[in-house]
Design a protein around this motif. Structure first.
Motif, PDB file in Angstrom:
ATOM      1  N   CYS A 111     -48.077   1.120 -16.255  1.00  0.00           N
ATOM      2  CA  CYS A 111     -46.807   0.477 -16.617  1.00  0.00           C
ATOM      3  C   CYS A 111     -46.504   0.797 -18.073  1.00  0.00           C
ATOM      4  O   CYS A 111     -46.408  -0.101 -18.892  1.00  0.00           O
ATOM      5  CB  CYS A 111     -46.871  -1.020 -16.374  1.00  0.00           C
ATOM      6  N   SER A 112     -46.400   2.070 -18.365  1.00  0.00           N
ATOM      7  CA  SER A 112     -46.212   2.486 -19.754  1.00  0.00           C
ATOM      8  C   SER A 112     -44.895   1.990 -20.318  1.00  0.00           C
ATOM      9  O   SER A 112     -44.844   1.516 -21.461  1.00  0.00           O
ATOM     10  CB  SER A 112     -46.273   4.014 -19.835  1.00  0.00           C
TER      11      SER A 112
ATOM     12  N   TYR B 259     -52.300  -4.582 -22.596  1.00  0.00           N
ATOM     13  CA  TYR B 259     -51.847  -3.206 -22.802  1.00  0.00           C
ATOM     14  C   TYR B 259     -52.182  -2.758 -24.214  1.00  0.00           C
ATOM     15  O   TYR B 259     -52.175  -3.535 -25.172  1.00  0.00           O
ATOM     16  CB  TYR B 259     -50.332  -3.127 -22.566  1.00  0.00           C
ATOM     17  N   SER B 260     -52.485  -1.456 -24.355  1.00  0.00           N
ATOM     18  CA  SER B 260     -52.723  -0.861 -25.673  1.00  0.00           C
ATOM     19  C   SER B 260     -51.925   0.429 -25.769  1.00  0.00           C
ATOM     20  O   SER B 260     -51.672   1.094 -24.762  1.00  0.00           O
ATOM     21  CB  SER B 260     -54.213  -0.579 -25.894  1.00  0.00           C
ATOM     22  N   THR B 261     -51.554   0.780 -26.977  1.00  0.00           N
ATOM     23  CA  THR B 261     -50.748   1.971 -27.180  1.00  0.00           C
ATOM     24  C   THR B 261     -51.577   3.222 -26.967  1.00  0.00           C
ATOM     25  O   THR B 261     -52.789   3.170 -26.773  1.00  0.00           O
ATOM     26  CB  THR B 261     -50.156   1.972 -28.592  1.00  0.00           C
TER      27      THR B 261
ATOM     28  N   LEU C 225     -49.807  -7.153 -18.684  1.00  0.00           N
ATOM     29  CA  LEU C 225     -49.308  -6.412 -19.843  1.00  0.00           C
ATOM     30  C   LEU C 225     -49.879  -6.932 -21.154  1.00  0.00           C
ATOM     31  O   LEU C 225     -49.833  -6.247 -22.165  1.00  0.00           O
ATOM     32  CB  LEU C 225     -47.776  -6.483 -19.898  1.00  0.00           C
TER      33      LEU C 225
ATOM     34  N   ASN D 135     -52.873   3.501 -21.097  1.00  0.00           N
ATOM     35  CA  ASN D 135     -52.040   2.840 -20.081  1.00  0.00           C
ATOM     36  C   ASN D 135     -52.880   2.703 -18.824  1.00  0.00           C
ATOM     37  O   ASN D 135     -52.827   3.533 -17.935  1.00  0.00           O
ATOM     38  CB  ASN D 135     -50.769   3.644 -19.821  1.00  0.00           C
ATOM     39  N   SER D 136     -53.701   1.669 -18.802  1.00  0.00           N
ATOM     40  CA  SER D 136     -54.631   1.498 -17.694  1.00  0.00           C
ATOM     41  C   SER D 136     -53.999   0.778 -16.523  1.00  0.00           C
ATOM     42  O   SER D 136     -54.647   0.593 -15.504  1.00  0.00           O
ATOM     43  CB  SER D 136     -55.861   0.706 -18.173  1.00  0.00           C
TER      44      SER D 136
ATOM     45  N   SER E 208     -53.054  -3.124 -29.839  1.00  0.00           N
ATOM     46  CA  SER E 208     -52.543  -3.857 -28.685  1.00  0.00           C
ATOM     47  C   SER E 208     -51.361  -4.713 -29.134  1.00  0.00           C
ATOM     48  O   SER E 208     -51.120  -4.883 -30.330  1.00  0.00           O
ATOM     49  CB  SER E 208     -53.655  -4.743 -28.106  1.00  0.00           C
TER      50      SER E 208
ATOM     51  N   GLY F 167     -45.097  -1.685 -20.957  1.00  0.00           N
ATOM     52  CA  GLY F 167     -46.043  -1.918 -22.039  1.00  0.00           C
ATOM     53  C   GLY F 167     -45.450  -1.608 -23.394  1.00  0.00           C
ATOM     54  O   GLY F 167     -45.645  -2.358 -24.363  1.00  0.00           O
TER      55      GLY F 167
END
Length: 512
Positions: free
Chosen positions: A7-8, A39-41, A36, A3-4, A47, A11
């Motif tokens: 915004c988890s 975003y990756s898990t 977003l 979560n870079s 992603s 995301g």
């Protein structure tokens, strides 16, 4: 971790929308925060683009790419969204990723597989044809395998030579252990894939590596005919022999394809694979999955895109197929005009038998049935209205022409050049990795003409048949029998536990 952008919650909502195909939810989230899309898990497993590609949600894939998602992003196993789409046979997603100039030659971290290997393992011939679209020029089929005149100084001959070498290099690219796409198609008995690969310059005599492999059940140094003998498909063996495969080819274990067929119980192949066999092969026409106009229409679609204005201009002719969009391309020969979307769909889905076509690999025109070899764009096409989003021009360039784009724009600014990511040739990496090739389902009987007579009596007369074999064949069969019983659903002969757990971890997240 994963979560870079801080915004988890949003995301994870986007991940759920990409997995479930909720286009409205995905668009709402991306309108609020376009970042977003990258975003990756947790742990970088997948992603949203991987989820949408694996599930076949083509509209969400296009939405993510338009909002800046990296078309070549990798998951924990080094797999791209193109590999996931080819694994599950979502050819429309593959088409969309190609329009955004994805890199088709990238290999994963586990075993060096490309998207071509993923498509072949499950027999998705339509995805294979899309993957090689940038390698096969739009022209008569005879020029595909014709040898150009290298003595002359004609520039077209040199270009054909480069295109042929690039196509052969891509189709024959070996994964871990020297496994090529032809090996996988022959093993699983996918005759359509074998036929298509052979007409795309696949090497029928390519052998797996003599070292660095754990494929002892078939044997290191095996040819595609060894793998076809293990799979048991009669038509695959026939076309391989018709294309020049040798019955006397020995692998590192000293086995010919006939020995492999006997060890795996493929007794119906013995008359065909015997060294002194005089079997007559049927005539195999060119693959009906060849689509020669695909390169031309794909390049036009990349330039103009697939979007169009809601209302047609008064002076524009509507497409005769969809009656919704303006005509932007014309077929060479009959000059019938179509929109770019219908032309691309026609090239991607057509699989007319070659015997019914005037030119093998051509696409019959939907209006006059004339064979189409290539498309040309109309001079008055409204390029600005249907152009692809600006984010596409800054994606990672395709490895097929990594330098042509720089040459075509000598006056481009330094800032735009910095936005492009330089491609690294896969030849710089060793094809042998620490983990073997992935699992492949080896069917008990993959005869395409129905259940084999030998297979029907196998359960009742297995002991009687084994008594007639030679002593070496009996010993080898006894050694293999216990292992083969464990692989009725999914073979683990190409897997290490480490590679299996890593890929299962990514796939379990997608299929949750």
């Amino acid at each position: 971790m994963g979560n870079s952008f801080g915004c988890s919650a949003s995301g994870e909502r986007l991940v759920s929308a990409a997995r479930d195909g909720d286009f409205v939810e995905a668009k709402m989230l991306l309108d609020c925060n376009p970042y977003l899309a990258k975003y990756s898990t947790f742990g970088g497993l997948n992603s949203p683009l991987h989820f949408a590609a694996a599930k076949g949600h083509n509209e969400i894939v296009a939405l993510l790419l338009e909002n800046g998602a990296d078309v070549n992003s990798r998951n924990y196993c080094g797999q791209t969204a193109l590999m996931q789409a080819c694994r599950y046979g979502h050819w429309e997603v593959v088409q969309t990723l190609l329009l955004f100039k994805c890199n088709v030659t990238r290999a994963d971290y586990l075993s060096g597989r490309t998207a071509l290997h993923f498509a072949v393992v499950n027999g998705h011939a339509r995805c294979i044809r899309l993957l090689v679209a940038d390698f096969v020029p739009s022209g008569p089929f005879e020029t595909l395998n014709a040898q150009p005149n290298v003595d002359g100084c004609d520039g077209s001959n040199m270009r054909k030579k480069r295109e042929q070498s690039t196509l052969s290099k891509f189709v024959n690219k070996a994964a871990d252990g020297g496994i090529t796409a032809l090996h996988m198609a022959a093993l699983n008995g996918y005759f359509d894939c074998v036929q298509l690969l052979l007409y795309l310059q696949a090497n029928v005599s390519s052998a797996t590596f003599h070292y660095g492999t754990s494929m002892d059940l078939i044997g290191a140094g095996s040819t595609p005919l060894h793998y076809a003998a293990c799979g048991g498909n009669l038509k695959c063996c026939q076309i391989l022999l018709a294309k020049g495969a040798s019955r006397l080819a020995l692998n590192c274990n000293g086995w010919v394809p006939l020995d492999v067929a006997r060890m795996w119980g493929r007794h119906w192949l013995e008359p065909l694979l015997a060294p002194n066999s005089d079997a007559i092969f049927p005539a195999f026409p060119p693959s009906h999955y060849l689509a020669l106009p695909l390169m031309s229409i794909l390049n036009i679609a990349r330039e103009y895109g697939l979007q169009s204005s809601v209302t047609l201009p008064d002076d524009a002719d509507a497409c005769a197929v969809c009656l919704e969009r303006a005509c932007t391309v014309a077929a060479e020969g009959c000059r019938h005009e179509l929109c770019v979307r219908c032309a691309l769909y026609l090239c991607s889905t057509s699989n007319i038998q070659s015997e019914l076509l005037d030119i093998p690999g051509s696409i019959p025109c939907p209006l006059c049935r004339h064979g189409i070899v290539s498309f040309v764009k109309l001079p008055g096409s409204p390029s600005r209205e249907i152009k692809l989003p600006l984010s596409i021009s800054f994606c990672t360039p395709c490895m097929l022409h990594p330098r042509e784009q720089d040459r075509s724009a000598p006056g481009s600014s330094r800032e735009s050049r910095r936005n492009r990511v330089a491609s690294v040739s896969p030849d710089h990496f060793c094809p042998i990795t620490c983990s073997p090739f992935p699992a492949v389902a080896i069917p008990l009987c993959s005869c395409s003409d129905g259940q084999c007579p030998a297979f029907e009596s196998r359960t009742n007369g297995n002991q009687e048949e084994s008594s007639d074999r030679s002593e070496p064949a009996l010993e080898d069969h006894d050694k293999m029998d216990g292992m083969r019983l464990q692989k009725t659903t999914c073979s683990n002969i190409f897997w290490s536990r480490r590679s299996c757990s890593r890929e299962n971890q990514c796939n379990a997240e997608i299929n949750a």
